[in-house]
Design a protein around this motif. Structure first.
Motif, short mmCIF file in Angstrom:
data_model
loop_
_atom_site.label_atom_id
_atom_site.label_comp_id
_atom_site.label_asym_id
_atom_site.label_seq_id
_atom_site.Cartn_x
_atom_site.Cartn_y
_atom_site.Cartn_z
N ILE A 1 -35.23 37.24 -30.55
CA ILE A 1 -36.51 36.66 -30.95
C ILE A 1 -36.41 35.14 -31.03
CG2 ILE A 1 -36.15 36.77 -33.44
CD1 ILE A 1 -39.41 37.61 -31.57
N THR A 2 -35.25 34.62 -31.45
CA THR A 2 -35.07 33.16 -31.51
C THR A 2 -35.10 32.56 -30.12
OG1 THR A 2 -33.73 33.41 -33.52
CG2 THR A 2 -33.58 31.32 -32.34
N ASN A 3 -34.38 33.19 -29.19
CA ASN A 3 -34.36 32.67 -27.82
C ASN A 3 -35.74 32.80 -27.16
OD1 ASN A 3 -31.65 32.04 -27.99
ND2 ASN A 3 -30.97 33.99 -27.13
N MET A 4 -36.46 33.90 -27.46
CA MET A 4 -37.77 34.11 -26.86
C MET A 4 -38.75 33.04 -27.32
SD MET A 4 -40.19 37.49 -26.85
CE MET A 4 -40.62 37.28 -28.57
N LEU A 5 -38.69 32.67 -28.59
CA LEU A 5 -39.57 31.63 -29.09
C LEU A 5 -39.25 30.27 -28.47
CD1 LEU A 5 -39.73 32.63 -32.86
CD2 LEU A 5 -41.48 32.99 -31.12
N LYS A 6 -38.02 30.12 -27.98
CA LYS A 6 -37.63 28.89 -27.30
C LYS A 6 -37.93 28.93 -25.80
CE LYS A 6 -33.80 27.92 -30.48
NZ LYS A 6 -32.31 27.79 -30.59
N GLY A 7 -38.43 30.08 -25.31
CA GLY A 7 -38.72 30.22 -23.89
C GLY A 7 -37.64 30.90 -23.09
N ASP A 8 -36.59 31.38 -23.75
CA ASP A 8 -35.50 32.10 -23.09
C ASP A 8 -35.68 33.59 -23.36
OD1 ASP A 8 -33.21 33.10 -21.99
OD2 ASP A 8 -31.82 32.11 -23.37
N PHE A 9 -36.11 34.36 -22.34
CA PHE A 9 -36.43 35.77 -22.53
C PHE A 9 -35.26 36.70 -22.23
CE2 PHE A 9 -40.38 33.57 -21.68
CZ PHE A 9 -41.18 34.01 -22.72
N GLY A 10 -34.09 36.15 -22.01
CA GLY A 10 -32.91 36.98 -21.80
C GLY A 10 -32.52 37.06 -20.33
N TYR A 11 -31.58 37.96 -20.07
CA TYR A 11 -31.00 38.12 -18.73
C TYR A 11 -31.32 39.51 -18.20
CZ TYR A 11 -27.52 38.00 -14.97
OH TYR A 11 -26.89 38.03 -13.75
N SER A 12 -31.81 39.58 -16.97
CA SER A 12 -32.17 40.85 -16.36
C SER A 12 -30.94 41.51 -15.75
CB SER A 12 -33.24 40.63 -15.28
OG SER A 12 -33.44 41.81 -14.53
N SER A 13 -30.65 42.74 -16.20
CA SER A 13 -29.50 43.47 -15.67
C SER A 13 -29.78 44.04 -14.28
CB SER A 13 -29.12 44.61 -16.63
OG SER A 13 -30.21 45.50 -16.81
N THR A 14 -31.06 44.14 -13.90
CA THR A 14 -31.43 44.68 -12.58
C THR A 14 -31.47 43.59 -11.52
OG1 THR A 14 -32.76 46.43 -13.61
CG2 THR A 14 -33.19 45.94 -11.29
N TYR A 15 -32.11 42.48 -11.84
CA TYR A 15 -32.30 41.41 -10.87
C TYR A 15 -31.16 40.39 -10.89
CZ TYR A 15 -37.06 43.22 -10.57
OH TYR A 15 -38.14 44.04 -10.39
N ARG A 16 -30.26 40.49 -11.88
CA ARG A 16 -29.11 39.60 -12.00
C ARG A 16 -29.52 38.13 -12.12
NH1 ARG A 16 -27.54 44.42 -11.43
NH2 ARG A 16 -25.47 45.00 -10.70
N LYS A 17 -30.59 37.89 -12.88
CA LYS A 17 -31.00 36.51 -13.16
C LYS A 17 -31.84 36.50 -14.43
CE LYS A 17 -34.80 36.83 -9.80
NZ LYS A 17 -35.41 36.19 -8.60
N ASP A 18 -32.19 35.29 -14.89
CA ASP A 18 -32.95 35.17 -16.12
C ASP A 18 -34.32 35.84 -15.99
OD1 ASP A 18 -30.90 33.76 -17.28
OD2 ASP A 18 -31.71 31.79 -16.74
N VAL A 19 -34.78 36.41 -17.11
CA VAL A 19 -36.05 37.13 -17.11
C VAL A 19 -37.20 36.21 -16.74
CG1 VAL A 19 -37.70 38.37 -18.58
CG2 VAL A 19 -35.26 38.85 -18.77
N ILE A 20 -37.17 34.96 -17.19
CA ILE A 20 -38.25 34.03 -16.90
C ILE A 20 -38.41 33.82 -15.40
CG2 ILE A 20 -36.77 32.00 -17.10
CD1 ILE A 20 -40.45 32.27 -18.21
N ASP A 21 -37.28 33.85 -14.68
CA ASP A 21 -37.35 33.71 -13.22
C ASP A 21 -37.86 35.00 -12.56
OD1 ASP A 21 -36.30 31.12 -13.37
OD2 ASP A 21 -34.24 31.87 -13.35
#
Length: 327
Positions: free
Chosen positions: A76-96
């Motif tokens: 939740i802290t990272n999401m509020l900063k604009g970092d939504f985590g890492y996608s295990s399927t696409y192998r890149k950041d969720v925002i991308d």
């Protein structure tokens, strides 16, 4: 009104955090291990100790080695900063992963909303004015049919008629592969690909919204002040649009705002049928692949849409009816 909006914003923040806790907990209870999915396909021919080492490293990368409350706090802290985590399927950041699909979904829904409003509001007014006429009865029959049919049935029928039989529209995609042209030509190409999914969304929504507008207008036209205005010799156009329609806006705003929120949720089906690369398809693929970071980001987007929709609805009440006071 400023005091009310401030209170509602604080309420929205509270609801947002409660729902984020519930959703995070629900997805953590779903069977499956995103770390193993991240390593899927690379285990063959690998020594068990090497695989275990990479597995532990994947858990550390995804933050799964920490207790669940700590995982939520980090997420939740990272999401509020604009970092939504890492996608295990696409192998890149969720925002991308979600940025381009989000743009496609917003474009599709905005076009559908504009077309629906342009059709339903005038149509509902005409049906109310010509109540029980042949025109009104015909529209009511078609609206019931459109309201009753599921969107995926409408989609299959239109695909068969307009894409297979006639070949008037493409079945999938945002644009023609390898298309090269001016910016205006590219826009026309995108609108051509958008036509069929937009038509399905419009046909699935026109019936219900038209009936709501018609019912609100009929109730408004039966009021005493409408008879008084007509008795005074006020022109019929002024009676309908300046008096009746303005007072009928209150129930229309309630229905329309709720419908706009539901359109974004319902586009999941449309995007999967037409392979439209929007957030609905990303959400579906994320659920199938247990890519919970992507799914959580999409779910929180829908939460924000719903909360903002309710706030806009309350503010719209004051705008269309001065008698409504927000305390």
């Amino acid at each position: 009104m400023a005091k009310y909006i401030t209170k509602r914003l604080l309420y929205m923040v509270f609801v947002f955090f409660i729902l984020s806790i519930l959703m995070f907990g629900i997805y953590k209870m779903v069977p499956g291990d995103p770390a193993r999915l991240l390593l899927e396909g690379s285990r063959q021919g690998m020594k068990p100790e090497v695989y275990e080492m990479q597995y532990q490293q994947a858990r550390k990368t995804l933050g799964l080695d920490k207790p669940i409350p700590v995982q939520y706090g980090v997420w939740i802290t990272n999401m509020l900063k604009g970092d939504f985590g890492y996608s295990s399927t696409y192998r890149k950041d969720v925002i991308d992963v979600v940025s381009e699909p989000l743009k496609n979904t917003i474009q599709l829904n905005i076009v559908a909303i504009i077309v629906v409003f342009a059709i339903t509001i005038p149509l509902g007014i005409i049906c109310a004015v010509k109540k029980r006429s042949a025109f009104d009865n015909t529209i009511q029959v078609f609206s019931v049919v459109g309201y009753s049919l599921p969107e995926f049935i409408i989609a299959l029928v239109l695909i068969c008629l307009l894409a297979v039989k006639v070949s008037a529209f493409p079945v999938s995609g945002v644009s023609t592969p390898g298309f090269d042209g001016t910016a205006f030509q590219k826009m026309l190409d995108e609108l051509w690909h958008m036509a069929l999914p937009t038509l399905v969304m419009v046909l699935g929504s026109v019936g219900s919204i038209t009936r709501y507008v018609r019912a609100a207008m009929i109730e408004s036209l039966s009021m005493d002040y409408i008879r008084t205005a007509r008795a005074k010799g006020v022109r019929e156009r002024v009676v309908i649009y300046s008096h009746a329609f303005r007072n009928a806006l209150l129930p229309i705003v309630t229905i329309v705002t709720g419908w706009v929120v539901s359109v974004f949720s319902g586009s999941v089906i449309i995007e999967n049928i037409f392979l439209w690369p929007g957030i609905g398809k990303v959400l579906f693929d994320g659920l199938m692949q247990q890519d919970f970071m992507v799914v959580l980001a999409m779910q929180m987007f829908y939460v924000i849409i719903a909360l903002l929709g309710n706030l806009i609805m309350d503010i719209a009440y004051c705008m269309v009816d001065p008698r409504v006071k927000l305390d």
